[in-house]
Design a protein around this motif. Sequence first.
Motif, mmCIF file in Angstrom:
data_model
loop_
_atom_site.group_PDB
_atom_site.id
_atom_site.type_symbol
_atom_site.label_atom_id
_atom_site.label_comp_id
_atom_site.label_asym_id
_atom_site.label_seq_id
_atom_site.Cartn_x
_atom_site.Cartn_y
_atom_site.Cartn_z
ATOM 1 N N LEU A 58 0.821 -1.204 0.000
ATOM 2 C CA LEU A 58 0.000 0.000 0.000
ATOM 3 C C LEU A 58 0.860 1.263 0.000
ATOM 4 O O LEU A 58 0.507 2.269 -0.625
ATOM 5 N N LYS A 59 1.986 1.208 0.685
ATOM 6 C CA LYS A 59 2.889 2.360 0.689
ATOM 7 C C LYS A 59 3.487 2.586 -0.704
ATOM 8 O O LYS A 59 3.715 3.737 -1.115
ATOM 9 N N ARG A 60 3.718 1.504 -1.403
ATOM 10 C CA ARG A 60 4.241 1.640 -2.767
ATOM 11 C C ARG A 60 3.228 2.370 -3.656
ATOM 12 O O ARG A 60 3.608 3.169 -4.523
ATOM 13 N N ALA A 61 1.953 2.104 -3.436
ATOM 14 C CA ALA A 61 0.914 2.724 -4.257
ATOM 15 C C ALA A 61 0.588 4.146 -3.821
ATOM 16 O O ALA A 61 0.299 5.007 -4.650
ATOM 17 N N ARG A 62 0.603 4.402 -2.505
ATOM 18 C CA ARG A 62 0.271 5.722 -1.963
ATOM 19 C C ARG A 62 1.307 6.075 -0.898
ATOM 20 O O ARG A 62 1.053 5.945 0.302
ATOM 21 N N PRO A 63 2.484 6.531 -1.306
ATOM 22 C CA PRO A 63 3.601 6.699 -0.362
ATOM 23 C C PRO A 63 3.397 7.762 0.705
ATOM 24 O O PRO A 63 4.074 7.727 1.741
ATOM 25 N N ASP A 64 2.471 8.715 0.500
ATOM 26 C CA ASP A 64 2.299 9.797 1.475
ATOM 27 C C ASP A 64 1.094 9.576 2.397
ATOM 28 O O ASP A 64 0.758 10.446 3.193
ATOM 29 N N TRP A 65 0.456 8.416 2.334
ATOM 30 C CA TRP A 65 -0.681 8.136 3.193
ATOM 31 C C TRP A 65 -0.212 7.525 4.508
ATOM 32 O O TRP A 65 0.772 6.782 4.552
ATOM 33 N N GLY A 66 -0.940 7.801 5.589
ATOM 34 C CA GLY A 66 -0.648 7.204 6.882
ATOM 35 C C GLY A 66 -1.352 5.865 7.056
ATOM 36 O O GLY A 66 -2.107 5.407 6.184
ATOM 37 N N PHE A 67 -1.110 5.246 8.218
ATOM 38 C CA PHE A 67 -1.677 3.935 8.524
ATOM 39 C C PHE A 67 -2.187 3.900 9.957
ATOM 40 O O PHE A 67 -1.599 4.518 10.851
ATOM 41 N N VAL A 68 -3.274 3.161 10.177
ATOM 42 C CA VAL A 68 -3.695 2.726 11.505
ATOM 43 C C VAL A 68 -3.671 1.207 11.459
ATOM 44 O O VAL A 68 -4.437 0.585 10.713
ATOM 45 N N LEU A 69 -2.774 0.596 12.241
ATOM 46 C CA LEU A 69 -2.491 -0.831 12.150
ATOM 47 C C LEU A 69 -2.792 -1.527 13.463
ATOM 48 O O LEU A 69 -2.489 -0.996 14.533
ATOM 49 N N GLU A 70 -3.344 -2.736 13.376
ATOM 50 C CA GLU A 70 -3.595 -3.497 14.602
ATOM 51 C C GLU A 70 -2.292 -3.800 15.332
ATOM 52 O O GLU A 70 -2.196 -3.628 16.552
ATOM 53 N N GLU A 71 -1.291 -4.232 14.613
ATOM 54 C CA GLU A 71 -0.041 -4.633 15.261
ATOM 55 C C GLU A 71 0.932 -3.469 15.405
ATOM 56 O O GLU A 71 1.600 -3.335 16.422
ATOM 57 N N GLY A 72 1.036 -2.646 14.388
ATOM 58 C CA GLY A 72 2.080 -1.622 14.349
ATOM 59 C C GLY A 72 1.668 -0.248 14.832
ATOM 60 O O GLY A 72 2.475 0.691 14.797
ATOM 61 N N GLY A 73 0.413 -0.083 15.268
ATOM 62 C CA GLY A 73 -0.033 1.225 15.735
ATOM 63 C C GLY A 73 -0.224 2.201 14.581
ATOM 64 O O GLY A 73 -0.525 1.808 13.460
ATOM 65 N N GLU A 74 -0.039 3.472 14.849
ATOM 66 C CA GLU A 74 -0.236 4.505 13.839
ATOM 67 C C GLU A 74 1.088 4.895 13.188
ATOM 68 O O GLU A 74 2.104 5.033 13.867
ATOM 69 N N ILE A 75 1.048 5.049 11.880
ATOM 70 C CA ILE A 75 2.176 5.560 11.109
ATOM 71 C C ILE A 75 1.712 6.857 10.469
ATOM 72 O O ILE A 75 0.748 6.870 9.692
ATOM 73 N N GLU A 76 2.347 7.941 10.824
ATOM 74 C CA GLU A 76 1.913 9.251 10.335
ATOM 75 C C GLU A 76 2.157 9.388 8.834
ATOM 76 O O GLU A 76 3.158 8.921 8.299
ATOM 77 N N GLY A 77 1.215 10.051 8.184
ATOM 78 C CA GLY A 77 1.356 10.406 6.782
ATOM 79 C C GLY A 77 0.993 11.862 6.596
ATOM 80 O O GLY A 77 0.888 12.624 7.560
ATOM 81 N N ASP A 78 0.772 12.263 5.360
ATOM 82 C CA ASP A 78 0.324 13.619 5.064
ATOM 83 C C ASP A 78 -1.075 13.804 5.662
ATOM 84 O O ASP A 78 -2.011 13.091 5.263
ATOM 85 N N PRO A 79 -1.269 14.732 6.619
ATOM 86 C CA PRO A 79 -2.577 14.866 7.268
ATOM 87 C C PRO A 79 -3.682 15.336 6.332
ATOM 88 O O PRO A 79 -4.862 15.232 6.684
#
Length: 274
Positions: A58-79
């Motif tokens: 997903l990061k390869r397709a949308r590199p500036d988007w953030g994530f909310v992950l069950e295992e990895g928590g939040e990864i900040e992206g472009d707000p």
Amino acid sequence: MVSHSGLITVMDRAARKAAPRLRRDFNEVQQLQVSRKGPADFVSMADQRAEQTLVEELKRARPDWGFVLEEGGEIEGDPTKPRWIIDPLDGTTNFLHGIPHFAISIAVEEPARPGQMRGDVSHGLIYQPLTDESFWAEKGRGAWLQDRRLRVSARRDLADALVATGIPFLGHGDIRKWSAIFAQVGPEIAGIRRFGAASLDLAWVAAGRFDAFWESELKIWDVAAGILLVREAGGFVSDFRGGDRMHERNEYLATNDGLATRLHKLVAQGVKGL
């Protein structure tokens, strides 16, 4: 074949990239490395590997988007951009016990508008690796299973309704609240099912396999894609009092229009005074 946006293609491709390893791990479940992260709440290497694959794709397709992950928590992206909400393996306990009922859930959450608790979910996909079923929805464009349009069930009689739920267990949920709801709902319906993967419960409501679903104490990655699926299939999702404060109250009731009013009354009666 039904056309869909490029985002659904990206999501489906990512889920299918993560799925083969999940299938292999499931077939070798006794050899999995398992660590405990809470009472009756397990995380396996399968979760972590699936999540890593999904993030990479997903990061390869949308590199500036953030994530909310069950295992990895939040990864900040472009707000100012959407973010991904991911459960790489919903139904981990089923998985670890060799029960073939689990799914990958991916949702796209748009940036929150002023006054919003959360942004709107615009795209959702729930993929069952063992059955190769890909449930997906786009806001305003319907819900689908592969290329077949989904509609919630047409049942209007509670006596014919099959209802899914999540039953509280060690360290999770409010058994008093659940029991009060069950006491009101159980005697009125045809059957109760507890299959152990909320994302698939919601997808099955959207597909008309279940007529309704209720559960509390869920996480956003459990429900984000499923709520969109139910609504785009013509159903309703609310809190236990029939309002739109599901995330705030952490209460989720999903059903069709023919059963909604009566189920809301039963569930509300169950939680009244608690």
